[in-house]
Design an enzyme around this catalytic site. Sequence first.
Site, PDB file in Angstrom:
ATOM      1  N   LEU A   1     -56.847  40.614   0.353  1.00 26.70           N
ATOM      2  CA  LEU A   1     -55.622  40.202   1.038  1.00 26.70           C
ATOM      3  C   LEU A   1     -55.358  38.750   0.662  1.00 26.70           C
ATOM      4  O   LEU A   1     -56.209  37.899   0.889  1.00 26.70           O
ATOM      5  CB  LEU A   1     -55.832  40.331   2.549  1.00 26.70           C
ATOM      6  CG  LEU A   1     -54.622  40.356   3.472  1.00 26.70           C
ATOM      7  CD1 LEU A   1     -53.799  41.616   3.276  1.00 26.70           C
ATOM      8  CD2 LEU A   1     -55.077  40.243   4.927  1.00 26.70           C
ATOM      9  N   HIS A   2     -54.195  38.474   0.059  1.00 25.50           N
ATOM     10  CA  HIS A   2     -53.954  37.082  -0.316  1.00 25.50           C
ATOM     11  C   HIS A   2     -52.490  36.663  -0.353  1.00 25.50           C
ATOM     12  O   HIS A   2     -52.186  35.473  -0.416  1.00 25.50           O
ATOM     13  CB  HIS A   2     -54.582  36.783  -1.690  1.00 25.50           C
ATOM     14  CG  HIS A   2     -53.783  37.315  -2.836  1.00 25.50           C
ATOM     15  ND1 HIS A   2     -53.850  38.629  -3.244  1.00 25.50           N
ATOM     16  CD2 HIS A   2     -52.876  36.726  -3.659  1.00 25.50           C
ATOM     17  CE1 HIS A   2     -53.048  38.815  -4.269  1.00 25.50           C
ATOM     18  NE2 HIS A   2     -52.436  37.683  -4.545  1.00 25.50           N
ATOM     19  N   ARG A   3     -51.547  37.604  -0.322  1.00 21.07           N
ATOM     20  CA  ARG A   3     -50.137  37.242  -0.487  1.00 21.07           C
ATOM     21  C   ARG A   3     -49.620  36.458   0.718  1.00 21.07           C
ATOM     22  O   ARG A   3     -49.957  36.769   1.857  1.00 21.07           O
ATOM     23  CB  ARG A   3     -49.291  38.489  -0.727  1.00 21.07           C
ATOM     24  CG  ARG A   3     -49.584  39.128  -2.066  1.00 21.07           C
ATOM     25  CD  ARG A   3     -48.549  40.163  -2.447  1.00 21.07           C
ATOM     26  NE  ARG A   3     -48.869  40.744  -3.744  1.00 21.07           N
ATOM     27  CZ  ARG A   3     -48.506  40.223  -4.908  1.00 21.07           C
ATOM     28  NH1 ARG A   3     -47.780  39.122  -4.930  1.00 21.07           N
ATOM     29  NH2 ARG A   3     -48.855  40.801  -6.041  1.00 21.07           N
TER      30      ARG A   3
ATOM     31  N   ARG B   1     -57.361  31.603  -0.520  1.00 18.32           N
ATOM     32  CA  ARG B   1     -56.136  31.474   0.283  1.00 18.32           C
ATOM     33  C   ARG B   1     -56.316  32.120   1.655  1.00 18.32           C
ATOM     34  O   ARG B   1     -55.908  31.565   2.682  1.00 18.32           O
ATOM     35  CB  ARG B   1     -54.959  32.129  -0.451  1.00 18.32           C
ATOM     36  CG  ARG B   1     -53.773  32.434   0.438  1.00 18.32           C
ATOM     37  CD  ARG B   1     -52.611  33.048  -0.301  1.00 18.32           C
ATOM     38  NE  ARG B   1     -51.750  31.995  -0.808  1.00 18.32           N
ATOM     39  CZ  ARG B   1     -50.839  31.380  -0.066  1.00 18.32           C
ATOM     40  NH1 ARG B   1     -50.707  31.691   1.209  1.00 18.32           N
ATOM     41  NH2 ARG B   1     -50.084  30.451  -0.588  1.00 18.32           N
TER      42      ARG B   1
END
Length: 367
Positions: free
Chosen positions: A206-208, A239
Amino acid sequence: MKVISIVGARPQLVKLAPISAAFAGTKHEHVIVHTGQHYDANLSDVFFDGLGIPAPDVHLGIGSGSHGVQTGSVLAALDPVLEREKPDWVLVYGDTNSTIAGALSAVKMHLPVAHLEAGLRSFNRRMPEEHNRVLTDHCADLLLAPTDEAMRHLAAEGLAERSELAGDVMVDICLRIRDGVAAGAHPAPALPEGIDAAKPFLLATLHRPDNTDDPERLAAIIDSLAALPLPVALLAHPRLVARAEAHGIELGRGSVHVGEPLPYAGLIAAVLASSGVVTDSGGLQKEAFLLKRITTTIRPETEWVETVRTGWNILVPDPHTMDPAAWAATVTRAAPAADPGTPYGDGHAAENVVRILEEWKGGSQQA
């Protein structure tokens, strides 16, 4: 022929590996420029070491920053490099800030630009990647498309005459590493504590920004992962870690076990060991598809529509709004019975890229 590859982020390094290998078998000069957009060792150094990529010829050391600062810094640092090298081609990869900065720097110096992975579209202008890929396609001289769908997007935008179907270089490297894992050539992946690779588990990333920057949304997504019936190996991008700490959100709870990003071979081995993937990563959607693992993508759209059309990928924009039983059933569903085919090519895309660059040397197709 001299070609400069401009890379800076993890997905670009993975794509660079087969391109570098393809050039190594020719008499062409291939110069690697690393912008330093990803400077964490787990997102950069391990890919050079693990994928057999030669050390960068130039490292700009740009580091982090806002989109404007990062893009501007790459632009300023590239100008003297391109002026000195005077390549026949500047090859840019994907859809990052390094991509658009490399393309802009080259076109302003009247150097031919080729865009690898051209024509992908999410049609979501909230994504910075969408701006980067569209702008790069419209300023590049040669568009190297990975799929028929990408070719259709380029034609719809009036770019057909400078577009070529090259195939997807990610297939080249993914299949090579898959075979190496099967042959025991790579060590077992370092999965998070509490994950037993011999038992069913889900692999998650998960990074967006759309999923990580809003505290309530990030907390709700983690709640959904924590409630799943299988252990979840969450490979936490820097992130994600930074946003969770800033928001006071505990990542490692319930079914979620937190680990660090893996080297590419480790990631492929982890996908193969998993029962399925939950992600918002474009690259991992496709890798899971190639490795025949079901994927649940926490986004409202995907550039890799072939993964959805074949049933191997399901888009779930808001898992926390689903009935918990339906959410669990989605991520643990059975794999489709039908063969997914080869919409991304046969594993020889990098060789196609070198051939097409030869045919188009100078920025236009040679007779």
